[in-house]
Design a protein around this motif. Structure first.
Motif: not given
Length: 389
Positions: A119, A211, A228, A241, A260, A279-283, A286
């Motif tokens: 990141i 974040y 998710n 998740d 999240r 933070q919605m996009s990181w795995t 992570t």
């Protein structure tokens, strides 16, 4: 033959021009009589490196280095009464400001780096540590009925494990309250424990483009918007998740956006750890690894308390305590800088111990850092001369 001892060479790494500018701005040398701010700094750094237990130890220790004091940038060793008086009266903020100046300078030179996450965000770890004090001696440090304490609210830079910001309050100040003054860097991520699960605080961070990855409290009220899908090749420690929305009347007013929520199995402690993030996009992995990295700040607190002189104080005034804490932070910064530029694989605890044992030994600092167990060249030459004759 090296004419400078290790302590003098370490002090020479400190940039004096910026310190003089801070002193000039704060006017801390106005009306001083011989014991200027630089001499005060050197004295307190000696206190940290030598782990001096009293102002007498500082005075006698520097006096024993007679003939080398000019290399330290000081004229003469201070008396114990002088050290005590200036610890009580000289503005402690010059040492705080100088720490931040050194953090930028030495940090840039050495290039402190850790294992990188995939990141781009700057990573900060947030926590606090309580330093206990005797209430009968430190009557200003209110904590409990019969105990005194100060609390270090620390924002640790993941790169280098050094504080990017420290807020020192009395022991009563709650962790989340001490975090409102933390400087915010847009696009960065703050990782913290459940004591910072304050939705008003999280809303401030979110509104500033920061974040967060926070362990949430067990009594949080929420409803699941959606789950998710966990990838087939997911790490087994990721249990859930999901996207959630707060439902508690008070918490929803404080933080109205979606969050999240990730549930993580901690194999070492045999427990489930639940964290929330904006933070919605990181795995999910992570986020899990980010929270796991929070342990680095616990290691930092352990290092400064075990390796430096910060659990007992040579002065009882609030000003003296603040000076000792900030000079301890300067010392840990210098130690990590020396560790970084060394070719030898030092453990920080070993480096501190070896410097303490060799503080006034005259040997080249860089060669000693790189090869601490090699016999000095001068001694080898003496041996060879003996063989010849």
């Amino acid at each position: 033959m090296i004419n400078l001892n290790l302590f003098s060479q370490i002090i020479s790494k400190l940039e004096r021009t910026s310190f003089k500018k801070i002193v000039s701005k704060k006017l801390t040398d106005k009306h001083q009589k011989g014991y200027d701010s630089w001499t005060h700094l050197v004295s307190m750094l000696f206190c940290q490196f030598a782990k001096s237990q009293s102002v007498r130890d500082i005075s006698n220790g520097l006096r024993s280095a007679t003939g080398n004091l000019n290399h330290l940038g000081i004229q003469r060793a201070p008396s114990k009464s002088t050290v005590s008086y200036q610890n009580k009266n000289r503005d402690w903020t010059i040492f705080r400001d100088y720490y931040y100046q050194l953090l930028w300078g030495l940090g840039q030179q050495s290039g402190f780096k850790q294992r990188k996450f995939r990141i781009k965000s700057k990573i900060f770890l947030l926590d606090s540590s309580t330093i206990s004090l005797c209430l009968s001696l430190f009557d200003w440090a209110k904590y409990k009925t019969h105990k005194g304490a100060v609390k270090m609210h620390t924002l640790l830079d993941y790169d280098g494990n050094l504080p990017a910001y420290v807020n020192i309050t009395d022991g009563k100040t709650a962790d989340n309250k001490g975090a409102y003054d933390v400087p915010l860097l847009k696009g960065s991520v703050i990782v913290a424990d459940r004591f910072y699960n304050d939705f008003s605080l999280l809303n401030v961070w979110d509104s500033k483009g920061v974040y967060f990855v926070i362990r949430h409290k067990d009594n949080i009220k929420f409803r699941t918007i959606r789950e998710n899908e966990l990838p087939e090749n997911r790490y087994e420690n990721i249990l859930k998740d999901e996207i959630i929305e707060l439902t508690g009347n008070t918490s929803k007013k404080k933080y109205s956006k979606r969050l999240r929520r990730i549930a993580i199995w901690n194999e070492e402690n045999q427990q489930v750890i639940e964290v929330i993030t904006n933070q919605m996009s990181w795995t999910a992995n992570t986020v899990s690894e980010l929270y796991k990295s929070r342990w680095q700040i616990e290691i930092f607190f352990r290092e400064i308390k075990q390796l430096l002189h910060i659990k007992s104080f040579i002065g009882t005034s609030e000003n003296a305590v603040m000076i000792q804490i900030w000079t301890a932070l300067i010392t840990i910064l210098v130690l990590k800088f020396l560790k970084e530029i060394s070719k030898y694989g030092w453990q920080l605890s070993n480096l501190v111990a070896f410097i303490r044992l060799n503080l006034f030994v005259k040997i080249d600092l860089q060669k000693w850092l790189d090869k601490p167990f090699d016999e000095p060249i001068s001694r080898l030459e003496i041996v060879r001369q003996g063989v010849l004759f």
